[in-house]
Design a protein around this motif. Structure first.
Motif, mmCIF file in Angstrom:
data_model
loop_
_atom_site.group_PDB
_atom_site.id
_atom_site.type_symbol
_atom_site.label_atom_id
_atom_site.label_comp_id
_atom_site.label_asym_id
_atom_site.label_seq_id
_atom_site.Cartn_x
_atom_site.Cartn_y
_atom_site.Cartn_z
ATOM 1 N N TRP B 78 0.837 -1.200 0.000
ATOM 2 C CA TRP B 78 0.000 0.000 0.000
ATOM 3 C C TRP B 78 0.873 1.252 0.000
ATOM 4 O O TRP B 78 1.961 1.253 0.571
ATOM 5 N N THR B 79 0.349 2.299 -0.625
ATOM 6 C CA THR B 79 0.990 3.607 -0.558
ATOM 7 C C THR B 79 0.059 4.562 0.179
ATOM 8 O O THR B 79 -1.127 4.658 -0.143
ATOM 9 N N VAL B 84 -4.649 9.515 1.722
ATOM 10 C CA VAL B 84 -5.210 8.469 0.859
ATOM 11 C C VAL B 84 -4.296 7.254 0.853
ATOM 12 O O VAL B 84 -3.081 7.381 0.736
ATOM 13 N N THR B 86 -3.681 3.645 -1.183
ATOM 14 C CA THR B 86 -4.054 2.913 -2.391
ATOM 15 C C THR B 86 -3.215 1.651 -2.536
ATOM 16 O O THR B 86 -2.103 1.570 -2.014
ATOM 17 N N ASN B 87 -3.762 0.697 -3.279
ATOM 18 C CA ASN B 87 -3.049 -0.575 -3.485
ATOM 19 C C ASN B 87 -1.911 -0.405 -4.487
ATOM 20 O O ASN B 87 -2.055 0.259 -5.505
ATOM 21 N N SER B 141 -3.984 1.088 -7.728
ATOM 22 C CA SER B 141 -4.620 2.340 -7.277
ATOM 23 C C SER B 141 -6.137 2.334 -7.408
ATOM 24 O O SER B 141 -6.762 3.353 -7.150
ATOM 25 N N ALA B 142 -6.728 1.240 -7.808
ATOM 26 C CA ALA B 142 -8.174 1.198 -7.995
ATOM 27 C C ALA B 142 -8.925 1.011 -6.681
ATOM 28 O O ALA B 142 -10.148 1.121 -6.642
ATOM 29 N N LEU B 143 -8.187 0.707 -5.633
ATOM 30 C CA LEU B 143 -8.799 0.603 -4.303
ATOM 31 C C LEU B 143 -8.178 1.691 -3.440
ATOM 32 O O LEU B 143 -6.998 1.622 -3.067
ATOM 33 N N ALA B 144 -8.938 2.722 -3.174
ATOM 34 C CA ALA B 144 -8.404 3.902 -2.480
ATOM 35 C C ALA B 144 -9.240 4.186 -1.243
ATOM 36 O O ALA B 144 -10.464 4.308 -1.325
ATOM 37 N N ILE B 145 -8.570 4.259 -0.107
ATOM 38 C CA ILE B 145 -9.242 4.560 1.159
ATOM 39 C C ILE B 145 -8.695 5.888 1.667
ATOM 40 O O ILE B 145 -7.470 6.058 1.786
ATOM 41 N N SER B 146 -9.557 6.845 1.937
ATOM 42 C CA SER B 146 -9.082 8.155 2.373
ATOM 43 C C SER B 146 -9.758 8.587 3.657
ATOM 44 O O SER B 146 -10.870 8.152 3.986
#
Lengths: 160, 148
Positions: B78-79, B84, B86-87, B141-146
């Motif tokens: 993860w980054t 945010v 993202t994968n 980056s298609a799964l993003a948690i913020s």
């Protein structure tokens, strides 16, 4: 209306508890909750669009790293609302090659992914300022989860 | 009272990359897990997952060959930046051997299979109909948690 804008022609600023999003002469008024969701969608689209120019995954950090040096305004001590209403009823964010496509009702704006990163930062900071103006101390957890068919995704990648 | 951008990143880092959130209590802060482990990503159908859900089997996808996918709680998985997460790599689910089944929700939990614990969930940006031969995936980056 469908135009290709440069970064200097767009911007996001806080006004009381809403965010003004300007693209040339077009001005969208967004609730800060919407601004956060839109920002998240723009970031995701920008990262996907960046892949088409071979931008390394972590390179996008260079575009947004200044955010920590722009402190948001202090949060108001109690809950308040300005009464300003949003003029955007529906929005959608997608990507075409290295461009990010933002649709706000009937208006379509296309940005280079590098500009979209900058817009993401501006939009998010303005949203935080608007949230603070409103005296909203809650935390918003937003998730963008775009599930695709691997085969269809590969076709898109090779097509550009 | 509100959290700073920096602390938002610290919290996301702790949750997703198992890096300590420093300067809480002492300089070391909130410490990472002794074993980093993984987030197990699941797909769900219908509207069966809600805030009150606790089991990752709630309305979970059941197409032939389906299995949860593990993403390590690490900087390689993860980054985290600017609030945010993202994968970092494609999260690919097995090719479907049946269908149609409409995936509506993604879940993050603690077990590779079985009931486990459902800890984070979100509606998909758009439903995906899985038919025979479809291979669902979250692109990079298609799964993003913020957090805002």
């Amino acid at each position: 209306m469908s135009e290709l804008f440069r970064q200097r022609q767009c911007g996001a600023t806080q006004r009381c508890d809403v965010v003004d999003l300007k693209f040339g002469s077009y001005n969208a008024v967004l609730y800060y909750q919407t601004a956060f969701r839109l920002a998240s969608a723009i970031l995701q689209a920008a990262k996907l669009a960046g892949r088409h120019e071979g931008v390394e995954l972590r390179k996008w950090l260079d575009f947004v790293k200044t955010e920590h040096f722009n402190p948001v305004k202090p949060t108001h001590f109690e809950y308040r609302r300005s009464g300003v209403t949003s003029n955007v009823h529906a929005w959608e964010v997608a990507w075409e090659g290295s461009l990010v496509v933002i649709k706000l009702d009937d208006t379509t704006i296309k940005l280079h992914f590098g500009d979209a990163f900058e817009l993401y930062t501006m939009l998010r900071l303005a949203g935080k300022d608007a949230k603070g103006w409103a005296g909203d101390t809650s935390r918003y957890w937003n998730t963008r989860a775009t599930l695709t068919d691997a085969e269809a995704d590969d076709k898109i990648l090779y097509a550009h | 009272m509100t959290a700073t951008n920096l602390f938002e990143d610290d919290i996301l880092d702790l949750i997703f990359t198992n890096v300590a959130a420093p300067n809480v209590g002492d300089v070391g802060g909130l410490l990472p897990s002794a074993t980093a482990g993984s987030w197990f990503i699941s797909l769900h159908t219908g509207a069966g997952v809600t805030d009150t859900s606790t089991l990752q089997t709630a309305s979970e996808a059941a197409y032939t060959n389906y299995a949860r996918q593990a993403v390590a709680r690490s900087l390689a998985g993860w980054t985290v930046a600017s609030g945010v997460c993202t994968n970092d790599a494609i999260i690919g689910f097995p090719n479907s051997g049946s269908g149609p089944e409409t995936e509506t929700t993604v879940g993050l939990g603690s077990a590779t299979s079985g009931a486990g614990n459902l800890q984070i969930y979100s509606a998909l940006t758009a439903n995906l109909v899985v038919n025979t031969g479809v291979t669902p995936q979250f692109a990079i980056s298609a799964l993003a948690i913020s957090v805002d």
